[in-house]
Write a protein that holds these residues in place. Sequence first.
Motif, PDB file in Angstrom:
ATOM      1  N   ALA A  44      77.355  52.275  24.212  1.00 46.67           N
ATOM      2  CA  ALA A  44      75.912  52.671  23.571  1.00 46.67           C
ATOM      3  C   ALA A  44      76.388  53.341  22.137  1.00 46.67           C
ATOM      4  O   ALA A  44      75.293  52.974  21.239  1.00 46.67           O
ATOM      5  CB  ALA A  44      75.169  53.658  24.407  1.00 46.67           C
ATOM      6  N   ARG A  45      77.352  53.978  22.153  1.00 49.05           N
ATOM      7  CA  ARG A  45      77.784  54.556  20.646  1.00 49.05           C
ATOM      8  C   ARG A  45      78.014  53.543  19.763  1.00 49.05           C
ATOM      9  O   ARG A  45      77.534  53.512  18.541  1.00 49.05           O
ATOM     10  CB  ARG A  45      78.976  55.456  20.715  1.00 49.05           C
ATOM     11  N   SER A  99      73.523  49.166  14.955  1.00 47.47           N
ATOM     12  CA  SER A  99      72.149  49.307  14.450  1.00 47.47           C
ATOM     13  C   SER A  99      72.062  49.918  13.004  1.00 47.47           C
ATOM     14  O   SER A  99      71.340  49.563  12.183  1.00 47.47           O
ATOM     15  CB  SER A  99      71.284  50.150  15.419  1.00 47.47           C
ATOM     16  N   MET A 100      72.966  50.966  12.763  1.00 46.13           N
ATOM     17  CA  MET A 100      72.939  51.650  11.311  1.00 46.13           C
ATOM     18  C   MET A 100      73.404  50.754  10.320  1.00 46.13           C
ATOM     19  O   MET A 100      72.941  50.754   9.230  1.00 46.13           O
ATOM     20  CB  MET A 100      73.832  53.086  11.637  1.00 46.13           C
ATOM     21  N   ILE A 116      80.170  56.045   8.022  1.00 48.91           N
ATOM     22  CA  ILE A 116      81.520  56.325   7.599  1.00 48.91           C
ATOM     23  C   ILE A 116      81.560  57.870   8.058  1.00 48.91           C
ATOM     24  O   ILE A 116      82.658  58.479   8.421  1.00 48.91           O
ATOM     25  CB  ILE A 116      81.706  56.166   6.066  1.00 48.91           C
ATOM     26  N   ASP A 117      80.762  58.555   7.741  1.00 46.38           N
ATOM     27  CA  ASP A 117      80.747  60.170   7.813  1.00 46.38           C
ATOM     28  C   ASP A 117      80.835  60.272   9.485  1.00 46.38           C
ATOM     29  O   ASP A 117      81.748  61.055  10.108  1.00 46.38           O
ATOM     30  CB  ASP A 117      79.374  60.871   7.594  1.00 46.38           C
ATOM     31  N   GLN A 118      80.294  59.627  10.404  1.00 49.38           N
ATOM     32  CA  GLN A 118      80.050  59.907  11.818  1.00 49.38           C
ATOM     33  C   GLN A 118      81.535  59.514  12.370  1.00 49.38           C
ATOM     34  O   GLN A 118      82.207  60.136  13.120  1.00 49.38           O
ATOM     35  CB  GLN A 118      79.273  59.005  12.591  1.00 49.38           C
ATOM     36  N   LEU A 119      82.082  58.327  11.771  1.00 45.42           N
ATOM     37  CA  LEU A 119      83.490  58.054  12.317  1.00 45.42           C
ATOM     38  C   LEU A 119      84.507  58.801  11.760  1.00 45.42           C
ATOM     39  O   LEU A 119      85.592  59.028  12.484  1.00 45.42           O
ATOM     40  CB  LEU A 119      83.727  56.646  11.575  1.00 45.42           C
ATOM     41  N   GLY A 120      84.218  59.234  10.329  1.00 45.31           N
ATOM     42  CA  GLY A 120      85.450  60.495  10.296  1.00 45.31           C
ATOM     43  C   GLY A 120      85.340  61.455  11.078  1.00 45.31           C
ATOM     44  O   GLY A 120      86.319  62.090  11.361  1.00 45.31           O
TER      45      GLY A 120
END
Length: 600
Positions: A186-187, A193-194, A204-208
Amino acid sequence: MAFDAREFLRTLTESPGVYRMIGADEEVLYVGKAKNLKRRVSSYFQKNHPSPRIALMVSRIARVDTTAVRSETEALILENNLIKALKPRYNILFRDDKSYPYIMLSGDAFPRIAYYRGAFAKGSRYFGPFPSSWAARESVNLIQKMFRLRTCEESVFANRSRPCLLHQIKRCSAPCVALISPEDYARDVRMASMFLDGRHSEIIDQLGVQMQQAAERFAYEEAAFFRDQIRSLQTVLHKQFVDSGRDEDVDVVVAVEVAGVVCVNLAMVRGGRHLGDRPQFPQGGETLGAGDALLAFIEQHYLEHPAPTRLVVSGVVPEDARRFVDETLELRIAVVAPRFEAERAWVEMAERNAREAIEIRLRESGRVADQLDALRSALELQDAPQRIECFDISHTMGEATIASCVVWEDGGMKKSEYRRFNIAGVEPGDDYGAMRQALERRYGKVAAGEGARPDLILIDGGKGQVSVAYEVLVELGLETIAMLGVAKGEARKAGLEQLVFPDNRAPLVLGGEHAGLHLIQTVRDEAHRFAITGMRAKRAKARVGSRLDDIPGIGPTRRKKLIETFGGLAGVKEATVEDLCRVSGVNRKLAEAIYNALRD
């Protein structure tokens, strides 16, 4: 008596519907659809209309007829039917405008990502439109690389017992066999989707953050995975040939006129990424200018497709386009001329591509005229054919028989009118029966007064297929339509095709240099391609749920014999053990294995 627009508008409903502008001599000037009839028709009777073409049309209106319907969908269908039947002189049509591809995220528990065309289904999410098939498929491939979402159909997904090849090459996280948790999948879906929404910086911010958290837990393999995702995403963004550097959604619409030919080119930018462009040529409007064509395109396109946050235009006064969007479409989007360096680059590229598309069209139009004239002369036709339809039959050893019908009209292939016919009720491998069924279904409608009548029918085949086809036309009273078969020449070599006539004339060989034969080959090859792809899709669908190929002891020869005996896979699945035993080469043990395998 002059048309009293004010009095007429007082009586109009606000329901969706279709309106018809009628001239003094009862000529239908224009047909349009509306979400709100009163608001839409009122927009024509303003003092200063942004479109000179529409202003001229309004000056000729004697009355307006309207038809209220229940929904926008009904209005669209009615509008299309009326335009085809009435051919209004002021309607400008962009025939490819409704066929843009989308990307779909299904509404399943583990959503799949897929390239998509057609009506939207409830529960799924759709991203787009994309300017071309290439752009949409490339985005699907990128998402597979970065987020590893599944692409398989639900029927395949539900029946897998081991990961597929896509998992092995790191294109799928294999949710089918629980190699990823529902939460993690789901993540990944949210990230995809983003990405499709253009929110690259947030990804990129979330993955970081996730990479840092994994490193703090000493989960270095997980941290490396997030690091690779970030690098992959940054590489994708840096590879764009024109990148604004901002996460923004922009459409660039330009209109260019060369040698009397107008081209409107749409370029799409999503999330700062330039996805390519798509040139369109208006159909109709004898004195059409670039500005009118651009406004007509904007109206048609954004009635059917979502609008971006900004629209950059060239070829029309931006204020006219802005007022047109505000008043006619009631959209609140920024309509501007190119201002920044990236926008100027996008416009220059779109205009250059539009000019190249016009040059190609001008070359093609001259070549097509030569081909038509050569074909008319060779076939001794009274007039050059303007609409050609070609039929082909395709199957694999009698399985999944498909008949295709492709259409050539107005100088090119008209894909919106292609048709495939699933053939049923004929013996496997009976090409004559399949051809008869396809022509009866296609031209039975023409005989009843429905559908377009072709000027020339091509049959991919020889004397037998042509004889069957001609019998069908005679039975339907359509024998006056010119028809011929295209039989493969010696050694199936291109240029040696024989043209077979239904009236027992000797076959005609035009030769590889003949311009008329080049047109026939183009249409024939397209019919063959369309039939083959349809047959393969039908065959693959028929094989879903069947493990006949996986049964020990069933090779190509026995498989062919089973299909021929029972008329296809469906017949094999319905057969009893005793029925299977009667097939040559199938003993009772193998028959039981087949019977059980198809019923697991």
